[in-house]
Design an enzyme around this catalytic site. Structure first.
Site, PDB file in Angstrom:
ATOM      1  N   HIS A   1      17.605  66.717  95.502  1.00 17.63           N
ATOM      2  CA  HIS A   1      18.350  65.835  96.399  1.00 17.63           C
ATOM      3  C   HIS A   1      19.727  66.416  96.724  1.00 17.63           C
ATOM      4  O   HIS A   1      20.234  66.199  97.830  1.00 17.63           O
ATOM      5  CB  HIS A   1      18.514  64.448  95.778  1.00 17.63           C
ATOM      6  CG  HIS A   1      17.302  63.582  95.912  1.00 17.63           C
ATOM      7  ND1 HIS A   1      16.409  63.366  94.877  1.00 17.63           N
ATOM      8  CD2 HIS A   1      16.807  62.888  96.968  1.00 17.63           C
ATOM      9  CE1 HIS A   1      15.441  62.570  95.288  1.00 17.63           C
ATOM     10  NE2 HIS A   1      15.650  62.261  96.550  1.00 17.63           N
ATOM     11  N   GLY A   2      20.333  67.139  95.808  1.00 19.46           N
ATOM     12  CA  GLY A   2      21.641  67.732  96.076  1.00 19.46           C
ATOM     13  C   GLY A   2      22.356  68.115  94.792  1.00 19.46           C
ATOM     14  O   GLY A   2      22.093  67.553  93.724  1.00 19.46           O
TER      15      GLY A   2
END
Length: 406
Positions: A331-332
């Protein structure tokens, strides 16, 4: 006529163009039981153009380069595998297939700018590429068509945000259009999905995301720290996240059905789950099943085969933490995504421990509709707390408290 850049399923104009473009395909399937392949290819190029062309042409160029790279990689691996099945080549092919995604994820973290290799949906296309390499290695894909693989990657209804289909299932639908009788049922299901998507995304999702969310955001920042406003933000954001994403997924699945493809659903009443494992069997299902099949199960097989841990329970818990840490990093590269992954891994390990305890003490523990309702209530709140972490709002609140609160 100039066609502007459009985000898939984001505006009425997109849907008008979509339904007009799909009409010949629908009529052919409905009355002839056949798919017009050349026309499907034509409208695919058209929708790729309006999604990745125009002012966003750099994304379009990145997409073209990406598809060429992955196509050559998969073709080369398939050719090489016919001669030998060395593990090193397999791992090298998997690594190369995720290299573009690694660059896209790491570049903003390193220099604060988006990578020139990035485009909307690169993660989902990477999952498809890794999937086909792994299934070739396992012998599950024996026959491979480079053209069908490209069609699989560029299937426009799902290209930007899923659901994540499987190559063998997609190719079966591609080569065997539904009979007229079956297509009538698919058509009815498609209309249902699309209308439900409108309700989810443009009515309920809009109300939570555009009306309520700014209000609770402002109140939570004004109060700072732990407050009822923060609790309100947690629930409102969770509802917005579900209805917005579930609505999009319904559009993608419904559009696929109009074209004669049974793309798998992405959500199945996730907020009615009675534990966190059940939640991941109902939430973003194609993603969770992909991580389960291609990451967790393979990791568990390796750990057990090599006897890395004496206890299968320990191996399973290690697998959960590895899986959800990877999902968080995907996701990051920010602390709240990583904490989100650790949080869910912890919940699943605790759930496994509880299920073992419950099985052992089955006679002593009550089990009825009230205990199930309580389990659903606890799971719902645990999930909403995870979405509060995932939202990044706690990071925003911390920054606001430091610089704006006295």
């Amino acid at each position: 006529m100039f066609i502007p850049h459009m985000i898939p399923y984001a505006s009425p104009t997109y849907f008008i163009i979509l339904f007009i473009a799909l009409a010949p395909l629908v009529l052919s399937l409905l009355f002839r039981g056949k798919r017009i392949n050349w026309y499907q290819s034509l409208i695919t190029l058209f929708f790729l153009y309006i999604s990745f062309g125009g002012s966003d042409y750099r994304q379009g160029l990145a997409l073209i380069g990406y598809v060429i790279f992955q196509s050559v990689l998969v073709w080369s691996y398939q050719r090489y595998r016919k001669k030998t099945n060395q593990a090193g080549v397999f791992y090298g092919a998997v690594f190369l297939s995720i290299v573009p995604l690694i660059f896209v994820k790491v570049t903003p973290f390193m220099n604060g700018q988006n990578s020139i290799l990035g485009f909307l949906g690169i993660s989902y296309l990477t999952f498809k590429s890794v999937q086909i390499i792994m299934e070739m290695r396992d012998g599950m894909i024996k026959e491979y068509s480079p053209l069908n693989y490209i069609k699989f990657l560029l299937f426009f209804p799902t290209i930007s945000s899923g659901p994540i289909d499987r190559y063998r299932r997609f190719e079966k639908d591609l080569n065997e259009p539904p009979m007229k009788e079956k297509y009538v049922d698919l058509l009815g299901s498609a209309v249902h999905d699309i209308f439900l998507g409108f309700l989810y995304k443009f009515i309920i999702g809009y109300y939570f995301g555009q009306v309520l969310l700014p209000i609770v955001d402002r109140h939570a920042l004004q109060h700072g720290g732990l407050s009822w406003s923060l609790v309100g933000y947690m629930y409102v954001y969770s509802m917005y996240l579900f209805f917005d994403f579930a609505g999009y997924s319904l559009f993608a699945v419904g559009t696929s059905k109009l074209m004669g493809y049974e793309t798998p659903p992405n959500f199945n009443k996730p907020f009615l789950s009675w534990n966190i494992k059940e939640f991941w069997n109902r939430w973003h299902m194609t993603l969770s099943f992909w991580f389960r099949d291609y990451i967790y199960m393979r990791l568990m097989f390796t750990l057990i085969k090599k006897k890395t841990f004496k206890s299968r329970i320990v191996a399973s818990n290690v697998g959960y933490f590895a899986l959800f840490l990877l999902m968080g990093v995907w996701h990051g590269l920010t602390w709240y995504y990583i904490v989100y992954g650790i949080y869910h891994a912890t919940l699943i390990c605790l759930t496994d421990a509880w299920l073992r305890f419950k099985k052992k003490h089955k006679q002593q523990l009550p089990s009825n509709k009230f205990t199930k309702a309580f389990a659903i209530f606890l799971t719902f709140n645990a999930v909403c707390l995870s979405f509060l972490i995932f939202s990044g709002f706690l990071d925003k609140l911390w920054f606001h408290n430091i610089f704006f609160m006295k």
